[in-house]
Design an enzyme around this catalytic site. Structure first.
Site, mmCIF file in Angstrom:
data_model
loop_
_atom_site.group_PDB
_atom_site.id
_atom_site.type_symbol
_atom_site.label_atom_id
_atom_site.label_comp_id
_atom_site.label_asym_id
_atom_site.label_seq_id
_atom_site.Cartn_x
_atom_site.Cartn_y
_atom_site.Cartn_z
ATOM 1 C CG MET A 336 -1.963 -1.080 1.224
ATOM 2 S SD MET A 336 -3.042 -1.070 -0.223
ATOM 3 C CE MET A 336 -4.087 0.332 0.123
ATOM 4 C CG ASP A 355 9.742 -0.434 4.803
ATOM 5 O OD1 ASP A 355 10.094 -1.185 5.727
ATOM 6 O OD2 ASP A 355 8.679 -0.611 4.157
ATOM 7 C CB VAL A 412 3.990 0.023 9.341
ATOM 8 C CG1 VAL A 412 4.942 1.159 8.971
ATOM 9 C CG2 VAL A 412 3.179 0.411 10.558
ATOM 10 C CD GLU A 414 -4.605 -3.211 9.985
ATOM 11 O OE1 GLU A 414 -3.816 -2.311 9.694
ATOM 12 O OE2 GLU A 414 -5.827 -3.021 10.109
ATOM 13 C CE LYS A 419 -1.770 -0.252 11.166
ATOM 14 N NZ LYS A 419 -1.135 0.126 9.894
ATOM 15 C CB SER A 441 -7.897 -2.228 6.217
ATOM 16 O OG SER A 441 -6.815 -3.053 6.458
ATOM 17 C CG HIS A 462 -9.361 2.368 4.426
ATOM 18 N ND1 HIS A 462 -10.568 1.731 4.263
ATOM 19 C CD2 HIS A 462 -8.418 1.408 4.265
ATOM 20 C CE1 HIS A 462 -10.366 0.457 4.016
ATOM 21 N NE2 HIS A 462 -9.079 0.237 4.016
ATOM 22 C CG ASN A 512 -12.864 -3.097 4.503
ATOM 23 O OD1 ASN A 512 -13.010 -3.295 3.297
ATOM 24 N ND2 ASN A 512 -11.694 -2.841 5.045
HETATM 25 P P1 NAD Z 1 2.803 -4.781 3.598
HETATM 26 O O1 NAD Z 1 3.195 -5.888 4.486
HETATM 27 O O2 NAD Z 1 2.873 -4.993 2.128
HETATM 28 O O3 NAD Z 1 3.703 -3.501 3.922
HETATM 29 C C1 NAD Z 1 4.006 -3.065 5.202
HETATM 30 C C2 NAD Z 1 5.352 -2.364 5.143
HETATM 31 O O4 NAD Z 1 5.613 -1.759 6.386
HETATM 32 C C3 NAD Z 1 6.528 -3.308 4.862
HETATM 33 O O5 NAD Z 1 7.285 -2.818 3.774
HETATM 34 C C4 NAD Z 1 7.323 -3.270 6.153
HETATM 35 O O6 NAD Z 1 8.711 -3.436 5.942
HETATM 36 C C5 NAD Z 1 6.978 -1.888 6.662
HETATM 37 N N1 NAD Z 1 7.224 -1.740 8.094
HETATM 38 C C6 NAD Z 1 6.895 -2.584 9.089
HETATM 39 N N2 NAD Z 1 7.326 -2.081 10.268
HETATM 40 C C7 NAD Z 1 7.923 -0.904 10.012
HETATM 41 C C8 NAD Z 1 8.569 0.067 10.797
HETATM 42 N N3 NAD Z 1 8.672 -0.091 12.099
HETATM 43 N N4 NAD Z 1 9.055 1.174 10.202
HETATM 44 C C9 NAD Z 1 8.934 1.330 8.876
HETATM 45 N N5 NAD Z 1 8.357 0.442 8.069
HETATM 46 C C10 NAD Z 1 7.861 -0.673 8.626
HETATM 47 O O7 NAD Z 1 1.332 -4.367 4.044
HETATM 48 P P2 NAD Z 1 0.240 -3.574 3.232
HETATM 49 O O8 NAD Z 1 -0.691 -4.532 2.567
HETATM 50 O O9 NAD Z 1 0.885 -2.515 2.421
HETATM 51 O O10 NAD Z 1 -0.590 -2.906 4.428
HETATM 52 C C11 NAD Z 1 -0.130 -1.765 5.101
HETATM 53 C C12 NAD Z 1 -1.279 -1.139 5.856
HETATM 54 O O11 NAD Z 1 -2.299 -0.775 4.926
HETATM 55 C C13 NAD Z 1 -1.943 -2.040 6.864
HETATM 56 O O12 NAD Z 1 -2.338 -1.263 7.962
HETATM 57 C C14 NAD Z 1 -3.157 -2.573 6.127
HETATM 58 O O13 NAD Z 1 -4.201 -2.936 6.991
HETATM 59 C C15 NAD Z 1 -3.538 -1.367 5.319
HETATM 60 N N6 NAD Z 1 -4.333 -1.630 4.108
HETATM 61 C C16 NAD Z 1 -4.057 -2.702 3.328
HETATM 62 C C17 NAD Z 1 -4.823 -2.916 2.185
HETATM 63 C C18 NAD Z 1 -4.519 -4.076 1.277
HETATM 64 O O14 NAD Z 1 -5.312 -4.356 0.388
HETATM 65 N N7 NAD Z 1 -3.382 -4.730 1.428
HETATM 66 C C19 NAD Z 1 -5.874 -2.048 1.851
HETATM 67 C C20 NAD Z 1 -6.121 -0.953 2.684
HETATM 68 C C21 NAD Z 1 -5.343 -0.756 3.812
#
Ligand code: NAD
Length: 734
Positions: A336, A355, A412, A414, A419, A441, A462, A512
């Protein structure tokens, strides 16, 4: 006083150059006044022997016209409803006249005895393209886009479009273009013979005048003896092959849910059997008919009027000055975060993408590189633009780089603890007054805000995946979020050209929550023994773009399990359906069917080119009903009702406060049956009393999750609508 919308210059050859250039508007649109002036101009030229021909162009750079002013159309709907209550017959007669007004002005132009050429200098949509089609010649700038998109807002081209397109190009291509509301490039339009020439923008008018000087006939081919349709007559061997296929294709593509699309097929079929004047009458009759449908009224309201209002910031606090956003921070460069960084940089913002280490941050930036490379390859962006986008993204593991950001979006893992930790680190380096937004989410924003020193500046934004394609964002107000944070969030969403809906904090927010109802209803059906194929098809025939089981595979079956477990943990046993939990636990734990990501979920995903197909093992999970014992129409209803009911609950709970947002959120976020105008318009469209009765009937058969809420019962009793009771302050209730 009438504004002069057209400039007229007559040259030494007697060619009148008409330049459409509406004062005080960035784009030309058709209004009553424009039609009056066009009408008068055609008469004037017809009666002036000194005028040998006419070129029509636009004075707006890069655009000819966006089409009809749909606000005008919406006021026509309300005037019609008001008049109908007094004198139904007179109201219908008046609507019929108004429905044909533009069409007959164009027909007058076409038969006025003077040749007209339309010089299409840019975007030319709807009624504007129909004007061009009525002209005797058309020349377009190479960059111009044109089309008849009316079907997308519940209407169809009612000013000759359904008749002139299939008289210029073959019937199949014409139907495809009309039914899809397809936008054509100049070269595609030329290949389809819908325009005659393509020219450089600076040569357009000269080229148009050349066409006139070389003796362009003022009599159209279809007004001459011996005219032949491009695909031959309807009653011919070719016609006999085409038309049966058209009706099955139409049903497959539309589920027969769109009166506008149905009217296109009828107009083309009936119209091609007739001379043009009668054919235009047929079109006028269907147009007046479609204008009276609930679908047209609801689609115009949601997909045009409300969408525009939300995009322009209807929910933005008016007393806060616009923010000059320059730099945004994105923390978490995963799936995301990488997408959020891309849309931000593409919109011209500087982006700091953070990151855990350099490699992870770089990987997120590489996503932008990939997408821009693709655009350059397709000729949709230049190399310089691609370089510009990448230059605006700074990928780094260093939180200190976020110090200039006006807004930081957290994306980051979920996980509350992760967070909270990230939130604290970001807060330590943010500049005073900057806003923090979480892209969670599922976790309530109010909880996440506890880790931030000033919760007034903490908000939810979101996004939906894939970020570059999905047009919706949900902006979530936590308990302590203040309007400054909302204003900045909405300004950001506007810069990146997404549509925002503003909701109050709740588990699952708006989209959702409704999405889970969709999936949950499908689980119920599976457990009842409804064949999976019928479940998927019923959803599609109800107007959903993707069946619930296929969608569940896309979002992952184990994610459904995770959400159920979290709900169980947070809210106790009664909060989830035990049968559903059993089904999902079986899929994940016993069968390892996680969805598309491991090649097996409710569907099997064999290697390409083989196509996905429903998993045969589903049949063994529950005793199967015979298809003839299943009420297919009721399956369709169940999907729409369960989601609309959830949307009404979000309004009742004050999560959503403006019905337009529930409608737009449901269509852009979930693809909810667009012909309904969205979940709340679906209810208002059938009337709250009818919807409430339907809920009661379904509750008796399928369980209390269908039971109408106190709000619905109250509204049904008082005969209220959502758009009436919860009328947005800036919009007249319709
Ligand atoms: P993802 O696992 O692809 O990415 C998360 C990223 O966060 C990773 O690159 C990780 O290295 C990084 N990260 C973790 N801890 C960290 C830290 N301490 N400092 C910096 N970076 C850090 O996950 P995603 O699917 O991109 O989801 C991210 C957020 O977006 C979540 O909260 C998720 O609920 C939300 N979201 C996801 C979707 C979806 O369809 N995947 C849709 C809407 C919202």
């Amino acid at each position: 006083m009438t504004a002069e919308n057209f400039r007229i210059d007559i040259d030494a050859d007697g060619i009148a150059l008409v330049t459409w250039d509406m004062p005080d508007r960035s784009m030309n649109v058709f209004t009553e006044e424009v039609m009056d002036q066009l009408d008068a101009m055609i008469d004037r030229f017809a009666g002036d022997a000194a005028v040998k021909g006419v070129v029509i162009t636009s004075g707006k750079e890069g655009s000819f016209t966006g089409g009809a002013d749909l606000n005008m159309l919406q006021s026509m709907f309300s005037q019609f409803e008001a008049k109908k209550a007094v004198d139904a017959e007179a109201a219908v007669a008046e609507l019929f006249e108004r429905a044909g007004r533009m069409s007959w002005i164009y027909r007058k132009l076409e038969t006025s005895g003077k040749p007209y050429v339309c010089a299409i200098n840019g975007t030319c949509m709807g009624g504007g393209f129909e004007l061009a089609l009525a002209c005797h010649g058309r020349v377009a700038a190479a960059s111009a886009k044109m089309g008849l998109p009316e079907v997308k807002v519940g209407l169809f081209p009612g000013a000759g479009g359904t008749q002139r397109v299939p008289r210029l190009t073959d019937t199949q291509a014409a139907l495809q273009m009309l039914l899809k509301g397809e936008t054509l490039s100049a070269s595609k339009a030329k290949a389809m013979k819908l325009i005659d020439e393509v020219a450089a923008p600076e040569d357009l008018v000269a080229k148009a005048k050349d066409m006139l000087k070389s003796g362009l006939s003022p009599v159209k081919a279809w007004d001459q003896e011996g005219f032949k349709l491009p695909s031959g007559p309807v009653y011919s061997a070719a016609g006999a092959q085409l038309w049966p296929a058209v009706s099955s294709l139409y049903r497959k593509e539309t589920g027969d849910n769109y009166p506008g699309a149905r009217a296109i097929v009828k107009c083309v079929y009936e119209g091609l059997l007739l001379p043009i004047d009668q054919a235009l009458k047929v079109e006028q009759r269907w147009f007046a008919n479609v204008l009276q449908t609930t679908e047209a009224a609801m689609m115009v309201r949601s997909l045009f009027v409300s969408l525009q209002a939300l995009n322009k910031g209807a929910r933005r606090p008016a007393d806060i000055a616009p923010t000059a956003l320059k730099t945004v921070g994105v923390v978490g460069a995963g799936f995301m975060g990488a997408g959020i960084a891309y849309v931000s940089a593409k919109a011209g913002l500087s982006v700091v993408l953070v990151d855990r280490d350099q490699a992870a941050a770089d990987k997120g930036k590489a996503h932008s590189e990939e997408l821009m490379k693709k655009l350059v390859g397709q000729g949709r962006a230049t190399k310089e633009e691609a370089e510009g986008v990448l230059a605006r993204i700074t990928a780094t593991p260093d939180y200190a780089a976020l110090k200039d950001a006006d807004l930081v979006v957290e994306a980051v893992f979920e996980d509350r603890a992760v967070k909270a930790d990230v939130t604290k680190q970001v807060a330590a380096v943010m500049k005073p007054g900057a806003i923090f937004a979480s892209n969670t989410s599922t976790i309530p924003i109010t909880h996440l805000a506890e880790a931030f020193p000033d919760p007034a500046r903490f908000i939810g934004i979101h996004f939906f995946s894939p970020v570059d394609k999905m047009m919706l964002t949900e902006v979530i107000m936590a308990e302590k979020t203040e309007s400054q944070a909302l204003a900045v969030a909405l300004d950001f969403v506007r810069v990146i050209k997404k549509t925002p809906i503003v909701v109050n904090d709740t588990r699952g927010f708006f989209v959702n929550r409704c999405f889970l109802r969709y999936i949950s209803e499908a689980y119920d059906m599976l457990i009842e023994g409804v064949p999976a194929m019928m479940i998927e098809n019923a959803a599609k025939f109800a107007g959903m773009p993707v069946g619930p089981l296929a969608l569940n595979d896309e979002t992952a079956v184990d994610l459904a399990q995770k959400i159920m477990k979290a709900t169980l943990r947070d809210e106790g046993e009664g909060a989830i359906n035990a049968e559903h939990f059993k089904l999902i636990n079986h899929m994940v734990d016993d069968e390892n069917r996680l969805g598309r990501k491991n090649g097996k979920g409710f569907y099997d995903y064999p290697d390409k080119p083989a196509k996905k197909h429903l998993w045969a093992g589903l049949k063994a999970l529950y005793p199967q009903k015979k298809p003839e014992d299943v009420d297919f129409a009721e399956l369709q209803q169940r999907f729409l009702v369960t989601m609309a009911l959830e949307a009404s609950r979000t309004i009742e709970e004050g999560v959503v406060t403006d019905p337009r947002e529930a409608d737009i959120g449901s269509i852009l976020g979930l693809g909810f049956a667009p012909y309904t105008g969205g979940m709340i318009s679906y209810i208002d469209g059938m009337g709250v009393p009818a919807f409430t009765a339907l809920c009661e009937r379904l509750a008796a058969k399928y369980g209390p999750h269908f039971a109408p809420t106190p709000l619905l019962k109250d509204m049904a009793e008082k005969g209220e609508s959502f758009y009436g009771r919860f009328a947005p302050a800036d919009a007249a209730a319709a």
